[in-house]
Design an enzyme around this catalytic site. Structure first.
Site, PDB file in Angstrom:
ATOM      1  CG  ASP A  14      36.573  42.085  42.553  1.00 17.39           C
ATOM      2  OD1 ASP A  14      37.463  41.718  41.760  1.00 17.39           O
ATOM      3  OD2 ASP A  14      35.563  41.402  42.805  1.00 17.39           O
ATOM      4  CG  ASP A 108      40.518  39.808  39.188  1.00 15.77           C
ATOM      5  OD1 ASP A 108      41.140  39.145  40.038  1.00 15.77           O
ATOM      6  OD2 ASP A 108      39.413  39.479  38.755  1.00 15.77           O
ATOM      7  CD  GLU A 109      39.736  38.979  44.516  1.00 14.38           C
ATOM      8  OE1 GLU A 109      39.006  39.494  45.399  1.00 14.38           O
ATOM      9  OE2 GLU A 109      39.561  37.840  44.067  1.00 14.38           O
TER      10      GLU A 109
END
Length: 366
Positions: A14, A108-109
């Protein structure tokens, strides 16, 4: 832990305050300052906040006006999604150096299954450290990671030592870790559910574990079974590299509230064009059209209609949106409109990927 439950080595990576961190990296004058990506002091909603802003209670989905009240020094920055996508691709390229089993959740993860990996490294913890180090060196951003036996625990663990940290939960530590965890930290337990659990005397994983499956079913419906299993460390969902998109959407927040349906239709036509472009770019079509309306008092309303056929054309989308808009009287002036298309023709292609699993052994180290 039951001995017949398959174990995997899962990493959840993350990025730390991704959008805001990209802006601070690209514009050094923003480093160390409280910034919010998206929104403005007058209008809009915060998409992301730097850690400096979070100290003042600024967070995503907060109105720009509230964010500014919380942090008078807050700097608003317009989002640059093309830039975020480019950096996300760089990060995913690093992931694929270790495994092909990469399941992105957003820009983003992502989840990574490194049970069997390209480096032949038996330690998922060391792999996570190496990935985070490479992201910092090659991209210039920090990332946090959670490592454990399944996606649920890895997801929870990645938030444990943020920012720029990681947390490993070994098989023998899973149950103690979950029992001690605040119920608000359980992935899938939102604010409303947490409040309901508090009212029922459920504050930690240990409290949740004491409740029977029948009790949880009666109070939380279909989610009851999910809570019953995850608190026992059971979550058998595999990392799916070919995640099938379930919906596409676009929305707009307006600088001035709209009170006339004529003006709203003009805005909706532009939004429908954007949705149509995204559908065609992804070579998909959908049957269910949903109109999203956020009023000036921030109340939210959605109206949906499912067709008998798949569509992607902007004019056909608008035909349905028009009927949804006029099906009932508006309750207030409108600050945001959105259109989403779901029930896509990709859902038939959603095939499960077979993965190798490992029998549960306490010596299965991370």
């Amino acid at each position: 832990m039951e001995s017949d439950i398959p174990l995997r080595k899962i990493i959840h990576v993350d990025m730390d305050a991704f959008y805001a961190s990209v802006e601070q990296m690209d514009f050094p004058e923003l480093k160390g300052k409280a910034i919010a990506v998206g929104g403005s002091e007058q209008r809009g909603v915060v998409s992301a906040a730097s850690y400096e802003a979070r100290k003042f209670g600024v967070k995503s989905a907060m109105s720009g006006a509230q964010a500014k009240r919380n942090c008078p020094e807050l700097i608003f920055v317009k989002p640059r999604f093309d830039r975020y996508k480019d950096i996300s691709k760089q990060i995913r390229k690093i992931f694929f150096d270790y495994t092909d089993l990469v399941e992105p959740l957003s820009l983003d993860e992502a989840y990574l299954d490194v049970t069997v990996n390209k480096k032949g490294n038996p330690s998922a913890s060391l792999i996570a450290e190496e990935i985070r180090s490479r992201i910092l060196k090659e991209v210039g951003l920090t990332a946090s990671a959670g490592i454990s036996i399944n996606k649920f625990i890895a997801k929870v663990a990645s938030d444990y030592n943020k920012p720029n940290g990681q947390k490993t939960v070994n098989p023998e530590d899973v149950l103690p870790f979950l029992e001690a965890l605040d119920i608000r930290k359980f992935y899938g337990v939102g604010k409303v559910t947490a409040e309901k659990m508090y009212q029922l005397g459920i504050y930690t994983g240990k409290d949740l574990k004491l409740k029977s499956l029948e009790y949880l079913d009666s109070h939380f419906g279909k989610s009851g079974q999910y809570y019953y299993h995850v608190v026992r460390g059971i979550h058998n969902s595999e990392v799916k590299p070919n995640r099938i998109r379930k919906s596409l959407a676009a929305e707009r927040t307006f600088s001035e509230n709209l009170s006339s349906e004529i003006f709203m239709l003009e805005k909706l036509e532009l939004i429908a064009e954007e949705v149509s472009k995204r559908l065609k770019r992804n070579k998909v079509a959908g049957k269910t059209i949903t109109l999203k309306i956020k009023y000036s008092d921030f109340t939210l309303q959605t109206r949906s209609k499912t067709l008998l056929y798949f569509i992607s054309d902007a004019h056909l989308i608008m035909d349905t949106v028009k009927t949804l808009l006029i099906q009932e009287e508006l309750s207030n002036s409108v600050r945001l409109l959105g259109i989403s298309i779901s029930n896509l023709n990709t859902e038939k292609q959603d095939k499960k990927l077979e993965q190798k699993s490992v029998s549960v052994q306490l010596q299965f180290k991370f």
